[in-house]
Motif scaffolding. Sequence first.
Motif, PDB file in Angstrom:
ATOM      1  N   MET B   1       1.019  -1.383  -0.068  1.00  0.00           N
ATOM      2  CA  MET B   1       0.142   0.060   0.046  1.00  0.00           C
ATOM      3  C   MET B   1       0.658   1.277  -0.198  1.00  0.00           C
ATOM      4  O   MET B   1       1.900   1.343   0.488  1.00  0.00           O
ATOM      5  N   ALA B   2       0.441   2.465  -0.574  1.00  0.00           N
ATOM      6  CA  ALA B   2       0.926   3.565  -0.534  1.00  0.00           C
ATOM      7  C   ALA B   2       0.752   4.394   0.704  1.00  0.00           C
ATOM      8  O   ALA B   2      -0.051   4.173   1.405  1.00  0.00           O
ATOM      9  N   GLU B   3       1.745   5.319   1.062  1.00  0.00           N
ATOM     10  CA  GLU B   3       1.353   6.053   2.092  1.00  0.00           C
ATOM     11  C   GLU B   3       0.821   7.455   1.580  1.00  0.00           C
ATOM     12  O   GLU B   3       1.403   8.124   0.572  1.00  0.00           O
ATOM     13  N   VAL B   4      -0.282   7.928   2.129  1.00  0.00           N
ATOM     14  CA  VAL B   4      -0.937   9.203   1.573  1.00  0.00           C
ATOM     15  C   VAL B   4      -1.412  10.100   2.852  1.00  0.00           C
ATOM     16  O   VAL B   4      -1.347   9.439   4.079  1.00  0.00           O
ATOM     17  N   TYR B   5      -1.434  11.414   2.866  1.00  0.00           N
ATOM     18  CA  TYR B   5      -1.583  12.129   4.003  1.00  0.00           C
ATOM     19  C   TYR B   5      -3.310  12.493   4.179  1.00  0.00           C
ATOM     20  O   TYR B   5      -3.685  13.073   3.258  1.00  0.00           O
ATOM     21  N   ASN B   6      -3.835  12.217   5.175  1.00  0.00           N
ATOM     22  CA  ASN B   6      -5.148  12.528   5.539  1.00  0.00           C
ATOM     23  C   ASN B   6      -5.225  13.886   6.723  1.00  0.00           C
ATOM     24  O   ASN B   6      -4.958  13.316   7.711  1.00  0.00           O
ATOM     25  N   TRP B   7      -5.514  14.851   6.288  1.00  0.00           N
ATOM     26  CA  TRP B   7      -5.520  15.989   7.216  1.00  0.00           C
ATOM     27  C   TRP B   7      -6.855  15.930   8.214  1.00  0.00           C
ATOM     28  O   TRP B   7      -6.430  16.289   9.489  1.00  0.00           O
ATOM     29  N   GLN B   8      -7.497  15.109   7.998  1.00  0.00           N
ATOM     30  CA  GLN B   8      -8.753  14.887   9.006  1.00  0.00           C
ATOM     31  C   GLN B   8      -7.944  13.811  10.163  1.00  0.00           C
ATOM     32  O   GLN B   8      -8.570  14.014  11.411  1.00  0.00           O
ATOM     33  N   LEU B   9      -7.283  13.144   9.732  1.00  0.00           N
ATOM     34  CA  LEU B   9      -6.377  12.375  10.684  1.00  0.00           C
ATOM     35  C   LEU B   9      -5.281  12.896  11.657  1.00  0.00           C
ATOM     36  O   LEU B   9      -4.773  12.528  12.471  1.00  0.00           O
ATOM     37  N   GLY B  10      -4.863  13.874  10.527  1.00  0.00           N
ATOM     38  CA  GLY B  10      -3.422  14.566  11.312  1.00  0.00           C
ATOM     39  C   GLY B  10      -2.281  13.323  11.002  1.00  0.00           C
ATOM     40  O   GLY B  10      -1.220  13.647  11.663  1.00  0.00           O
ATOM     41  N   ARG B  11      -2.239  12.656  10.219  1.00  0.00           N
ATOM     42  CA  ARG B  11      -1.183  11.899   9.572  1.00  0.00           C
ATOM     43  C   ARG B  11      -1.274  11.271   8.555  1.00  0.00           C
ATOM     44  O   ARG B  11      -2.254  11.246   7.727  1.00  0.00           O
ATOM     45  N   ASN B  12       0.011  10.672   8.240  1.00  0.00           N
ATOM     46  CA  ASN B  12      -0.149   9.516   6.829  1.00  0.00           C
ATOM     47  C   ASN B  12      -0.652   8.393   7.155  1.00  0.00           C
ATOM     48  O   ASN B  12      -0.790   7.989   8.600  1.00  0.00           O
ATOM     49  N   MET B  13      -1.508   7.954   6.381  1.00  0.00           N
ATOM     50  CA  MET B  13      -1.836   6.574   6.431  1.00  0.00           C
ATOM     51  C   MET B  13      -1.797   5.525   4.802  1.00  0.00           C
ATOM     52  O   MET B  13      -1.362   6.355   4.183  1.00  0.00           O
ATOM     53  N   TYR B  15      -3.023   3.525   1.830  1.00  0.00           N
ATOM     54  CA  TYR B  15      -3.963   3.519   1.007  1.00  0.00           C
ATOM     55  C   TYR B  15      -3.529   2.686  -0.358  1.00  0.00           C
ATOM     56  O   TYR B  15      -2.333   2.869  -0.904  1.00  0.00           O
ATOM     57  N   PRO B  16      -4.430   2.017  -0.914  1.00  0.00           N
ATOM     58  CA  PRO B  16      -3.990   1.262  -2.256  1.00  0.00           C
ATOM     59  C   PRO B  16      -3.275   2.176  -3.358  1.00  0.00           C
ATOM     60  O   PRO B  16      -2.193   1.552  -4.274  1.00  0.00           O
ATOM     61  N   TYR B  17      -3.723   3.386  -3.527  1.00  0.00           N
ATOM     62  CA  TYR B  17      -3.082   4.060  -4.539  1.00  0.00           C
ATOM     63  C   TYR B  17      -2.093   5.181  -4.217  1.00  0.00           C
ATOM     64  O   TYR B  17      -2.393   5.791  -2.875  1.00  0.00           O
ATOM     65  N   GLU B  18      -1.473   5.704  -5.154  1.00  0.00           N
ATOM     66  CA  GLU B  18      -0.573   6.728  -4.805  1.00  0.00           C
ATOM     67  C   GLU B  18      -1.426   7.833  -4.500  1.00  0.00           C
ATOM     68  O   GLU B  18      -2.567   8.165  -5.284  1.00  0.00           O
TER      69      GLU B  18
END
Lengths: 85, 409
Positions: B1-13, B15-18
């Motif tokens: 899985m790729a790492e993406v930034y989720n601002w609602q979580l305040g962190r990277n998470m 996700y299957p796609y870039e």
Amino acid sequence: MSNPDREFDADDPLALVPAVMDMPMDEASYRQMAETFVEEYMLLGFSDEKIIGLFHNPFYRATHEILKSKGESYVTELIKGVRNG
Amino acid sequence: MAEVYNWQLGRNMEYPYEERHSKRQFVAVFNTNRCIACQTCSMACKSTWTFSEGQEYMWWNNVESKPYGGYPANWDSKILSQLAEADPDGQKWEEDGTFNGKTIFEAAPKNERVLGYLPTNSEWRTPNLYEDTSTKYKSAGKIGLADGGAELPAHKAWFFYLQRICNHCSYPACVAACPRKAIYKRPEDGIVLIDQERCRGYRKCMEACPYKKPMYNAQSRVSEKCIGCYPRVEGSDPLTNGHPMETRCMAACVGQIRLQGLVDLNEDGSWKEDRQNPLYYMVKVAKVALPLYPQFGTEPNIYYIPPRWVPREYLTQMFGPGVEEAINSYRAPSRELLAVMQLFRRSQEIVFHYEIKEGKKAYETMVRGEKFTMYNDTVIAYRENGEEIFRTDVEEPVIARPAERSNAI
């Protein structure tokens, strides 16, 4: 939870099934709900007397329900509490 | 899985796609404090998009009475339970607003991309089960109305209405799960669509979407979902005269609780600063509106002003850690917030910018020991090209029925 007047028909996909949520409510949650009603009318610029009138009016069901179950002194104190913080 | 930034979580998470983002994002704010559950939104959507064979059970827009209502039944408590099981005692928000639990992507079982479930037929069967609607009067009179007036249930406990459409998520679970890459997010407005030609009806999107908004059409044997009324949002619907227009469910809202529009995004997916966009103002400046179950990790784009009479613990689970701030912002509204709230439902066109012209003091009162002053300001709504759409005053008339006609219809 009480049952609806009409028996629920599992084969009717569009049946409207009402249910009264008459579970016991904790005092703090009840108070929070009651304060919200009062706050709403205060923000509209209503006076204390006008707001008390809404509790006595049976057509304002939510406020009237509070008066019926808690009594006048609860309502008076409630309004005073929300007004003064 | 790729790492993406989720601002609602305040962190990277994970996700299957870039990470990639649209230029603009479809965003709406729903004010739960004002909804009367008339279901006009549901009917507007139904009569526009889901009136055909195979779509009978589809409610792309629905309004449910919380905490018990839900369509499909128990959708949210089921996902929450699955997440709690996958991450026992770990589903928590830190004090700085970071979510350190697992998202539905991070909690996915081995060989799956998303943690989810396929609702059963019986869960789709009752869109109105336990809703606040009376089926009949106990003693119907000559014209079918009760003698002596209608008797509706009196609720002694808190409840509220939750309005739901597709969240057109920034990291859609349906996109992540589709084995045929038949679901895509439009680069121009972030609306998520299912390509009806590519879809083969595997229903992985139905299983993965935590909000349960993709729905399988047994007639056409492909899945369908809310399309964000994209011809209206584009301004290509003949009705719009070329101007971007809000969706049918928004435009039909009787309670005037909905405002929808578009926000500009930076390349990293963050919102471009746009101080006079009403959605930017409510979500990023006043912080009065919050996403639905942000902990799922999809970065949903429908924001809710939380109902302020509901226990905070419940609301925090539903809307994340910003609940107290949002409620405080709403219960003691600033002069600007009061004016922005008047933009709701004065027009069907999308409001890109607003301006406030100060008016006279209307009244002054005391609430919770603090002075509250109401000003009759004027708020002006503008199109993207700067043309005025409408202007309206903040102060609304209060009309009370005289006591002798309290129950007149």
